[in-house]
Design an enzyme around this catalytic site. Structure first.
Site, mmCIF file in Angstrom:
data_model
loop_
_atom_site.group_PDB
_atom_site.id
_atom_site.type_symbol
_atom_site.label_atom_id
_atom_site.label_comp_id
_atom_site.label_asym_id
_atom_site.label_seq_id
_atom_site.Cartn_x
_atom_site.Cartn_y
_atom_site.Cartn_z
ATOM 1 N N GLN A 185 2.208 -5.047 8.665
ATOM 2 C CA GLN A 185 3.030 -4.701 7.499
ATOM 3 C C GLN A 185 2.962 -3.200 7.267
ATOM 4 O O GLN A 185 3.671 -2.669 6.432
ATOM 5 C CB GLN A 185 2.486 -5.414 6.269
ATOM 6 C CG GLN A 185 2.526 -6.918 6.389
ATOM 7 C CD GLN A 185 1.704 -7.567 5.293
ATOM 8 O OE1 GLN A 185 2.156 -7.709 4.160
ATOM 9 N NE2 GLN A 185 0.487 -7.960 5.607
ATOM 10 N N HIS A 241 7.643 -4.053 8.389
ATOM 11 C CA HIS A 241 8.292 -3.291 7.308
ATOM 12 C C HIS A 241 8.812 -1.942 7.792
ATOM 13 O O HIS A 241 8.935 -1.011 7.002
ATOM 14 C CB HIS A 241 7.309 -3.098 6.143
ATOM 15 C CG HIS A 241 6.986 -4.379 5.438
ATOM 16 N ND1 HIS A 241 5.814 -4.588 4.745
ATOM 17 C CD2 HIS A 241 7.679 -5.543 5.317
ATOM 18 C CE1 HIS A 241 5.810 -5.815 4.230
ATOM 19 N NE2 HIS A 241 6.924 -6.413 4.577
ATOM 20 N N CYS A 281 18.742 9.476 8.016
ATOM 21 C CA CYS A 281 19.794 9.997 7.134
ATOM 22 C C CYS A 281 20.567 8.827 6.530
ATOM 23 O O CYS A 281 20.992 7.920 7.240
ATOM 24 C CB CYS A 281 20.733 10.915 7.912
ATOM 25 S SG CYS A 281 22.180 11.384 6.952
ATOM 26 N N CYS A 300 19.682 15.836 5.782
ATOM 27 C CA CYS A 300 20.150 15.934 7.173
ATOM 28 C C CYS A 300 21.129 17.119 7.253
ATOM 29 O O CYS A 300 21.622 17.587 6.227
ATOM 30 C CB CYS A 300 20.872 14.627 7.478
ATOM 31 S SG CYS A 300 21.737 14.531 9.028
ATOM 32 N N THR A 330 -4.923 -7.730 4.443
ATOM 33 C CA THR A 330 -3.702 -7.920 3.657
ATOM 34 C C THR A 330 -3.989 -8.782 2.434
ATOM 35 O O THR A 330 -4.755 -9.748 2.523
ATOM 36 C CB THR A 330 -2.552 -8.536 4.487
ATOM 37 O OG1 THR A 330 -1.445 -8.793 3.614
ATOM 38 C CG2 THR A 330 -2.936 -9.815 5.198
ATOM 39 N N SER A 331 -3.376 -8.410 1.321
ATOM 40 C CA SER A 331 -3.559 -9.203 0.096
ATOM 41 C C SER A 331 -2.744 -10.492 0.169
ATOM 42 O O SER A 331 -2.892 -11.359 -0.686
ATOM 43 C CB SER A 331 -3.131 -8.390 -1.132
ATOM 44 O OG SER A 331 -1.786 -7.985 -0.998
ATOM 45 N N ASN A 383 -11.465 -9.505 5.212
ATOM 46 C CA ASN A 383 -11.066 -8.838 3.972
ATOM 47 C C ASN A 383 -12.280 -8.834 3.046
ATOM 48 O O ASN A 383 -13.012 -9.830 2.998
ATOM 49 C CB ASN A 383 -9.911 -9.636 3.325
ATOM 50 C CG ASN A 383 -9.149 -8.847 2.279
ATOM 51 O OD1 ASN A 383 -9.729 -8.214 1.411
ATOM 52 N ND2 ASN A 383 -7.833 -8.896 2.367
ATOM 53 N N GLU A 424 -12.115 -9.163 -0.013
ATOM 54 C CA GLU A 424 -11.754 -10.018 -1.152
ATOM 55 C C GLU A 424 -11.075 -11.297 -0.670
ATOM 56 O O GLU A 424 -10.456 -11.300 0.397
ATOM 57 C CB GLU A 424 -10.734 -9.312 -2.063
ATOM 58 C CG GLU A 424 -11.084 -7.915 -2.485
ATOM 59 C CD GLU A 424 -12.166 -7.888 -3.549
ATOM 60 O OE1 GLU A 424 -12.382 -8.939 -4.187
ATOM 61 O OE2 GLU A 424 -12.801 -6.831 -3.714
HETATM 62 P P1 NAD Z 1 -2.196 -4.523 -0.232
HETATM 63 O O1 NAD Z 1 -2.263 -3.095 -0.635
HETATM 64 O O2 NAD Z 1 -1.413 -5.450 -1.076
HETATM 65 O O3 NAD Z 1 -3.663 -5.135 -0.143
HETATM 66 C C1 NAD Z 1 -4.682 -4.511 0.567
HETATM 67 C C2 NAD Z 1 -5.688 -5.561 0.983
HETATM 68 O O4 NAD Z 1 -6.639 -4.962 1.840
HETATM 69 C C3 NAD Z 1 -6.453 -6.184 -0.189
HETATM 70 O O5 NAD Z 1 -6.504 -7.580 -0.016
HETATM 71 C C4 NAD Z 1 -7.851 -5.563 -0.050
HETATM 72 O O6 NAD Z 1 -8.877 -6.432 -0.511
HETATM 73 C C5 NAD Z 1 -7.932 -5.356 1.451
HETATM 74 N N1 NAD Z 1 -8.856 -4.292 1.870
HETATM 75 C C6 NAD Z 1 -9.200 -3.160 1.223
HETATM 76 N N2 NAD Z 1 -10.066 -2.447 1.969
HETATM 77 C C7 NAD Z 1 -10.269 -3.137 3.109
HETATM 78 C C8 NAD Z 1 -11.052 -2.919 4.281
HETATM 79 N N3 NAD Z 1 -11.827 -1.825 4.415
HETATM 80 N N4 NAD Z 1 -11.013 -3.839 5.258
HETATM 81 C C9 NAD Z 1 -10.239 -4.956 5.140
HETATM 82 N N5 NAD Z 1 -9.476 -5.208 4.065
HETATM 83 C C10 NAD Z 1 -9.485 -4.314 3.061
HETATM 84 O O7 NAD Z 1 -1.698 -4.540 1.273
HETATM 85 P P2 NAD Z 1 -0.601 -5.423 1.999
HETATM 86 O O8 NAD Z 1 -0.950 -6.851 1.876
HETATM 87 O O9 NAD Z 1 -0.463 -4.841 3.349
HETATM 88 O O10 NAD Z 1 0.747 -5.205 1.184
HETATM 89 C C11 NAD Z 1 1.179 -3.923 0.807
HETATM 90 C C12 NAD Z 1 2.502 -3.456 1.406
HETATM 91 O O11 NAD Z 1 2.528 -2.043 1.231
HETATM 92 C C13 NAD Z 1 2.597 -3.669 2.884
HETATM 93 O O12 NAD Z 1 3.667 -4.488 3.081
HETATM 94 C C14 NAD Z 1 2.850 -2.292 3.518
HETATM 95 O O13 NAD Z 1 4.176 -2.213 3.985
HETATM 96 C C15 NAD Z 1 2.770 -1.295 2.399
HETATM 97 N N6 NAD Z 1 1.694 -0.301 2.568
HETATM 98 C C16 NAD Z 1 1.419 0.211 3.803
HETATM 99 C C17 NAD Z 1 0.418 1.150 3.962
HETATM 100 C C18 NAD Z 1 0.157 1.674 5.353
HETATM 101 O O14 NAD Z 1 1.076 1.751 6.152
HETATM 102 N N7 NAD Z 1 -1.103 2.025 5.674
HETATM 103 C C19 NAD Z 1 -0.356 1.563 2.867
HETATM 104 C C20 NAD Z 1 -0.036 1.023 1.592
HETATM 105 C C21 NAD Z 1 0.973 0.080 1.469
HETATM 106 ZN ZN ZN Z 2 23.222 12.798 8.443
#
Ligand code: NAD
Ligand code: ZN
Length: 284
Positions: free
Chosen positions: A138, A156, A164, A185, A225-226, A250, A252
């Site tokens: 994600q 995503h 652009c 752009c 992932t949450s 995770n 949590e």
């Molecule tokens: P989220 O932010 O909703 O949840 C993060 C999860 O990671 C939580 O469950 C938390 O407990 C867990 N976590 C925190 N630290 C951790 C560790 N050290 N090891 C393992 N787990 C850990 O994340 P999501 O479920 O990916 O949803 C958020 C959306 O936001 C995604 O769809 C993504 O597209 C986007 N996003 C991406 C980035 C990125 O590209 N790095 C950063 C922020 C958000």
């Molecule tokens: Zn353009």
């Protein structure tokens, strides 16, 4: 529980796990309250060794150890912002300069220099060992590819490129000049991340391949992932319903933990991945 009893319980579960698909079990084959972290690491290494096709689903938590804040949880961006105000497509269309100033500029500064951490490297190592085929992520940070995974489905989209809004030309994010906000752009169109905002459709090919991969795998590692953002959070459910084992990593619990996952290894992704790979190296 006495050590001998623990030994027999583990053997019994391992044998059962290999004979029957995990979806057969009405409940988990062991009580999570009775197993410690080392047992779960060993179990995960054994499950990986026994599995045919392995897929990983990753989220923002796998990249926190690379300095990229997640959305939810401790230190998450949502502690400071309202998602619908800054990460929804309607918010961007209403005021692109505001979203660039508050969110995209900060993400660019962080992602321009972020490097893969032990968890990304661990998944790349699993691919090298022939134990992982596909990563569905994600995340939009490109760190799985940077670590060396070769089949990464960006559910995503990606932040590595800006697009652009008028002519669809793409620009490498690290090279985009942000002295004027929003950046534009040469045709005058506003640039936006080549990623999915809330309220937008998942790219069709990513959606199709992810469903296919989830259906076909024997084991899914769900890392950081949450599991509240849909439809990404459905992939482990699809995997489970298709007979795969689902292992969460995770610190949590998530909505998957009680309903879908075979077990949760509670901890940071880098540390847990390092331990699993070390164990896997010993048994395979
Ligand atoms: P989220 O932010 O909703 O949840 C993060 C999860 O990671 C939580 O469950 C938390 O407990 C867990 N976590 C925190 N630290 C951790 C560790 N050290 N090891 C393992 N787990 C850990 O994340 P999501 O479920 O990916 O949803 C958020 C959306 O936001 C995604 O769809 C993504 O597209 C986007 N996003 C991406 C980035 C990125 O590209 N790095 C950063 C922020 C958000
Ligand atoms: Zn353009």
């Amino acid at each position: 529980m006495k050590p001998l009893a623990t030994y027999f319980k583990k053997k019994y579960n391992t044998v059962l796990n290999r004979i029957l698909p995990s979806s057969y079990y009405p409940t988990r084959p062991f009580n999570l309250n009775e197993v410690n972290m080392d047992d779960l690491i060993t179990q995960a290494a054994e499950d990986l060794a026994a599995a045919g096709k392995v897929t990983a689903l990753t989220g923002a938590g796998i990249s926190t150890e690379s300095g990229i804040p997640p959305f939810r949880g401790k230190g998450g961006l949502w502690e400071r912002f309202d998602p619908m105000e800054i990460a929804h497509i309607d918010a961007f269309l209403r005021d692109p300069a505001k979203v660039w100033t508050i969110l995209i500029k900060e993400m660019k500064a962080i992602m321009d220099t972020a490097k893969p951490n032990d968890a990304h490297k661990g998944l790349a190592r699993l691919e090298e060992m022939g134990k992982l085929e596909t990563v569905i992520t994600q995340n939009i940070d490109g760190l799985h590819q940077a670590a060396g995974n070769t089949d990464v489905i960006e559910f995503h989209g990606t932040f590595a490129w800006q697009r652009c809004m008028d002519c669809s030309r793409k620009f490498e994010t690290s090279k985009v000049d942000i002295s004027e906000i929003p950046p534009r752009c040469s045709c005058g169109g506003i640039l936006r991340p080549d990623a999915v905002f809330f309220g937008e459709m998942i790219p069709q090919d990513a959606m199709w391949r992810s469903r296919q991969t989830a259906t076909d795998c024997d084991l899914m590692l769900v890392v950081g992932t949450s599991a509240v953002v849909h439809p990404a959070a459905l992939m482990p459910v699809i995997a489970k319903e298709s007979g795969a084992k689902v292992i969460e990593i995770n610190p949590e619990k998530t909505p998957l933990t009680d309903e879908t996952s075979d077990y949760l290894i509670k901890g940071g992704a880098g540390d847990v991945m390092n331990q699993i790979i070390e164990k896997l190296g010993q048994i395979s």
